[in-house]
Scaffold this motif. Structure first.
Motif, mmCIF file in Angstrom:
data_model
loop_
_atom_site.group_PDB
_atom_site.id
_atom_site.type_symbol
_atom_site.label_atom_id
_atom_site.label_comp_id
_atom_site.label_asym_id
_atom_site.label_seq_id
_atom_site.Cartn_x
_atom_site.Cartn_y
_atom_site.Cartn_z
ATOM 1 N N LYS A 163 0.834 -1.209 0.000
ATOM 2 C CA LYS A 163 0.000 0.000 0.000
ATOM 3 C C LYS A 163 0.866 1.255 0.000
ATOM 4 O O LYS A 163 0.576 2.219 -0.717
ATOM 5 C CB LYS A 163 -0.933 -0.001 1.218
ATOM 6 C CG LYS A 163 -2.098 -0.936 1.081
ATOM 7 C CD LYS A 163 -3.011 -0.847 2.279
ATOM 8 C CE LYS A 163 -4.182 -1.787 2.117
ATOM 9 N NZ LYS A 163 -5.091 -1.746 3.263
ATOM 10 N N ASP A 164 1.925 1.250 0.809
ATOM 11 C CA ASP A 164 2.816 2.410 0.861
ATOM 12 C C ASP A 164 3.517 2.638 -0.477
ATOM 13 O O ASP A 164 3.616 3.769 -0.950
ATOM 14 C CB ASP A 164 3.857 2.242 1.970
ATOM 15 C CG ASP A 164 3.262 2.379 3.366
ATOM 16 O OD1 ASP A 164 2.137 2.896 3.482
ATOM 17 O OD2 ASP A 164 3.938 1.959 4.330
ATOM 18 N N VAL A 165 4.001 1.557 -1.078
ATOM 19 C CA VAL A 165 4.709 1.677 -2.357
ATOM 20 C C VAL A 165 3.764 2.224 -3.428
ATOM 21 O O VAL A 165 4.114 3.152 -4.163
ATOM 22 C CB VAL A 165 5.307 0.313 -2.795
ATOM 23 C CG1 VAL A 165 5.789 0.371 -4.236
ATOM 24 C CG2 VAL A 165 6.441 -0.096 -1.870
ATOM 25 N N ILE A 166 2.584 1.660 -3.520
ATOM 26 C CA ILE A 166 1.622 2.109 -4.532
ATOM 27 C C ILE A 166 1.242 3.573 -4.293
ATOM 28 O O ILE A 166 1.160 4.368 -5.230
ATOM 29 C CB ILE A 166 0.385 1.189 -4.556
ATOM 30 C CG1 ILE A 166 0.792 -0.178 -5.118
ATOM 31 C CG2 ILE A 166 -0.755 1.801 -5.365
ATOM 32 C CD1 ILE A 166 -0.271 -1.244 -5.058
ATOM 33 N N SER A 167 1.041 3.929 -3.037
ATOM 34 C CA SER A 167 0.725 5.320 -2.709
ATOM 35 C C SER A 167 1.860 6.248 -3.130
ATOM 36 O O SER A 167 1.622 7.310 -3.739
ATOM 37 C CB SER A 167 0.467 5.439 -1.205
ATOM 38 O OG SER A 167 0.283 6.769 -0.840
ATOM 39 N N ASP A 168 3.095 5.863 -2.831
ATOM 40 C CA ASP A 168 4.257 6.677 -3.217
ATOM 41 C C ASP A 168 4.391 6.775 -4.739
ATOM 42 O O ASP A 168 4.735 7.840 -5.267
ATOM 43 C CB ASP A 168 5.543 6.099 -2.620
ATOM 44 C CG ASP A 168 5.605 6.258 -1.102
ATOM 45 O OD1 ASP A 168 4.770 7.005 -0.538
ATOM 46 O OD2 ASP A 168 6.485 5.619 -0.486
ATOM 47 N N LEU A 169 4.126 5.680 -5.440
ATOM 48 C CA LEU A 169 4.235 5.703 -6.901
ATOM 49 C C LEU A 169 3.153 6.585 -7.524
ATOM 50 O O LEU A 169 3.417 7.327 -8.478
ATOM 51 C CB LEU A 169 4.170 4.292 -7.469
ATOM 52 C CG LEU A 169 5.355 3.378 -7.140
ATOM 53 C CD1 LEU A 169 5.136 1.989 -7.711
ATOM 54 C CD2 LEU A 169 6.660 3.974 -7.635
#
Length: 181
Positions: A163-169
């Motif tokens: 979730k964090d990675v997708i949010s950052d991307l």
């Protein structure tokens, strides 16, 4: 008080006839569809009638409601699984369409290349664990449980990392475009 143990079809018919409305409501609440509730009621009736005569039931009404509830839940789960599978197919079709647009249109191709560069740059700024988790998910196609086993971390942590990675991307892709060297 003695409860009679039989598997008499007439008793089942009485139970289903007297409780038809509430049985339909029970099935309908779970499935969300009156027509499917009718089908489930018929399936439940057949199921209890075909029950082996050696197996006795003490409380016919409770048993019938339990069968209806279980069949309704099975139907709901099956429909949910089918929706998820079709949604994944649609997402793959959308990705394939976008990929084809990138290949067939020079302008779109440049935009896609820039987006990939932004994604690559954003990933390079993340921790190694976040990068590995994302690559295992998107590149290797592993499930979250498989990723957690491979990286020896909890499935919950894998979920949070993704979730964090997708949010950052997403944030990186929506920021003001910068020229990338």
């Amino acid at each position: 008080m003695s409860v009679q143990k039989t598997n008499n079809p007439n008793q089942w018919q009485d139970v289903f006839t007297k409780n038809r409305t509430s049985m339909l409501e029970t099935a309908g609440e779970i499935t969300g569809c009156h027509k499917k509730a009718e089908d489930i009621l018929q399936d439940a009736y057949i199921k209890v009638i075909e029950k082996s005569p050696y197996e006795s039931v003490n409380y016919h009404k409770s048993f019938a409601f339990r069968v209806i509830r279980n069949l309704s839940i099975d139907h709901y789960r099956r429909k949910k699984l089918e929706r998820n599978l079709f949604q994944e197919d649609e997402e793959l079709d959308e990705q394939q369409t976008e990929y084809n647009q990138c290949i067939n249109n020079p302008e779109r191709s440049i935009i896609c290349m820039n987006q990939f560069e932004v994604i690559d740059k954003a990933l390079s700024k993340m921790s190694e664990r976040s990068q590995n988790t994302f690559k295992l998910l998107k590149h290797d196609g592993l499930s979250q449980v498989e990723i957690s086993n491979k990286l020896k971390i909890s499935p919950t942590l894998v979920n949070f990392i993704i979730k964090d990675v997708i949010s950052d991307l997403k944030l990186a892709l929506t920021e003001k475009p910068q020229y990338i060297n």
